[in-house]
Design a protein around this motif. Structure first.
Motif, short mmCIF file in Angstrom:
data_model
loop_
_atom_site.label_atom_id
_atom_site.label_comp_id
_atom_site.label_asym_id
_atom_site.label_seq_id
_atom_site.Cartn_x
_atom_site.Cartn_y
_atom_site.Cartn_z
N ALA A 1 40.61 90.93 86.87
CA ALA A 1 39.27 90.35 86.82
C ALA A 1 38.35 91.18 85.93
N ALA A 2 38.43 92.50 86.05
CA ALA A 2 37.58 93.37 85.22
C ALA A 2 37.89 93.17 83.75
N TYR A 3 39.17 93.10 83.40
CA TYR A 3 39.58 92.93 82.00
C TYR A 3 39.12 91.58 81.43
N LEU A 4 39.27 90.54 82.20
CA LEU A 4 38.96 89.21 81.70
C LEU A 4 37.46 88.89 81.72
N ASN A 5 36.68 89.69 82.44
CA ASN A 5 35.25 89.41 82.56
C ASN A 5 34.38 90.19 81.59
N VAL A 6 34.99 90.87 80.63
CA VAL A 6 34.22 91.58 79.61
C VAL A 6 34.71 91.18 78.23
N SER A 7 33.83 91.36 77.26
CA SER A 7 34.17 91.06 75.87
C SER A 7 33.89 92.28 75.01
N TRP A 8 34.64 92.40 73.95
CA TRP A 8 34.47 93.52 73.05
C TRP A 8 33.07 93.50 72.46
N ALA A 9 32.38 94.61 72.55
CA ALA A 9 31.02 94.71 72.05
C ALA A 9 30.97 95.32 70.65
N GLU A 10 32.10 95.60 70.08
CA GLU A 10 32.24 96.19 68.75
C GLU A 10 31.61 97.58 68.65
N GLY A 11 31.37 98.22 69.78
CA GLY A 11 30.81 99.56 69.77
C GLY A 11 31.74 100.59 69.15
N SER A 12 33.02 100.36 69.25
CA SER A 12 34.01 101.26 68.66
C SER A 12 34.67 100.63 67.44
N LYS A 13 33.98 99.72 66.80
CA LYS A 13 34.55 98.99 65.66
C LYS A 13 35.09 99.92 64.58
N ARG A 14 34.36 100.97 64.28
CA ARG A 14 34.80 101.91 63.25
C ARG A 14 36.18 102.49 63.60
N LYS A 15 36.38 102.83 64.86
CA LYS A 15 37.66 103.41 65.29
C LYS A 15 38.77 102.37 65.26
N ILE A 16 38.47 101.17 65.72
CA ILE A 16 39.48 100.10 65.71
C ILE A 16 39.84 99.74 64.28
N ASP A 17 38.85 99.70 63.40
CA ASP A 17 39.12 99.42 61.99
C ASP A 17 40.08 100.46 61.39
N LYS A 18 39.94 101.71 61.77
CA LYS A 18 40.86 102.75 61.29
C LYS A 18 42.29 102.48 61.75
N ILE A 19 42.42 102.06 63.01
CA ILE A 19 43.75 101.75 63.54
C ILE A 19 44.36 100.57 62.79
N VAL A 20 43.55 99.55 62.57
CA VAL A 20 44.03 98.35 61.87
C VAL A 20 44.43 98.69 60.44
N GLU A 21 43.63 99.49 59.76
CA GLU A 21 43.95 99.87 58.37
C GLU A 21 45.24 100.69 58.30
N LYS A 22 45.43 101.62 59.21
CA LYS A 22 46.65 102.43 59.23
C LYS A 22 47.87 101.55 59.51
N GLU A 23 47.71 100.60 60.40
CA GLU A 23 48.80 99.68 60.70
C GLU A 23 49.17 98.86 59.46
N LYS A 24 48.16 98.38 58.75
CA LYS A 24 48.42 97.63 57.51
C LYS A 24 49.16 98.49 56.50
N GLU A 25 48.77 99.75 56.41
CA GLU A 25 49.43 100.69 55.51
C GLU A 25 50.90 100.87 55.89
N PHE A 26 51.17 101.06 57.17
CA PHE A 26 52.55 101.23 57.63
C PHE A 26 53.38 99.97 57.39
N VAL A 27 52.79 98.82 57.68
CA VAL A 27 53.51 97.56 57.50
C VAL A 27 53.80 97.35 56.02
N SER A 28 52.83 97.63 55.16
CA SER A 28 53.01 97.48 53.72
C SER A 28 54.11 98.41 53.21
N GLU A 29 54.08 99.67 53.64
CA GLU A 29 55.11 100.64 53.22
C GLU A 29 56.48 100.22 53.72
#
Length: 161
Positions: free
Chosen positions: A121-149
């Motif tokens: 219930a706790a998980y489904l009753n909240v939405s991402w507020a993008e407060g950590s967007k900078r950190k998540i973007d870093k994870i996404v970019e590194k993943e793209k780099e690994f997938v590309s390599e």
């Protein structure tokens, strides 16, 4: 919200309980198995739930195994997926609020039924507020780099292109 749910045989009973619990909510639940206590391999279910999220069939997922660790590791191997092991309300909320996790995982041999309901219930009753967007973007970019390599390596190893 469309929610995928899945488990291995070790967590079948907990999955069924949570599926029933979610049936009393506004969420549309899609069960990706397992469908009995017959032994199965948890990565198969974790990959199917991850694929459904990646393809937009569902918005979020909940996975169970004995400890929650195996399904978490398996789901996180799928490109673009962030799965978080959660056994308390706070970590379930933070999985979404801070990390935009599309999947939470739990261990049937670790968590009780009533706590599992509160975690879900706790998980489904909240939405991402993008407060950590900078950190998540870093994870996404590194993943793209690994997938590309990795793609370049596969092409090279197959003497292609």
């Amino acid at each position: 919200m469309k929610v995928a749910i899945g488990s291995d045989h070790n967590a079948f009973d907990l999955k069924e309980t949570i599926k029933e619990f979610l049936g009393d909510t506004e969420h549309d639940v899609i069960d990706f198995g397992c469908y009995s206590k017959d032994a199965i391999d948890y990565p198969d279910v974790a990959f199917e739930v991850s694929k459904a999220i990646s393809e937009g069939e569902v918005e979020r997922g909940i996975l169970f195994c004995g400890t929650g660790i195996g399904v978490s590791i398996a789901a996180n191997k799928y490109p673009g997926i962030r799965a978080a092991l959660t056994h308390d309300v706070y970590s379930a909320e933070r999985a979404q609020l801070s990390n935009n996790a599309q999947i939470i995982t739990m261990g049937a041999q670790i968590i009780g039924t009533e706590v599992a309901k509160k975690v879900v219930a706790a998980y489904l009753n909240v939405s991402w507020a993008e407060g950590s967007k900078r950190k998540i973007d870093k994870i996404v970019e590194k993943e793209k780099e690994f997938v590309s390599e990795n793609f370049k390596s596969v092409v090279k190893d197959n003497n292609c292109c």
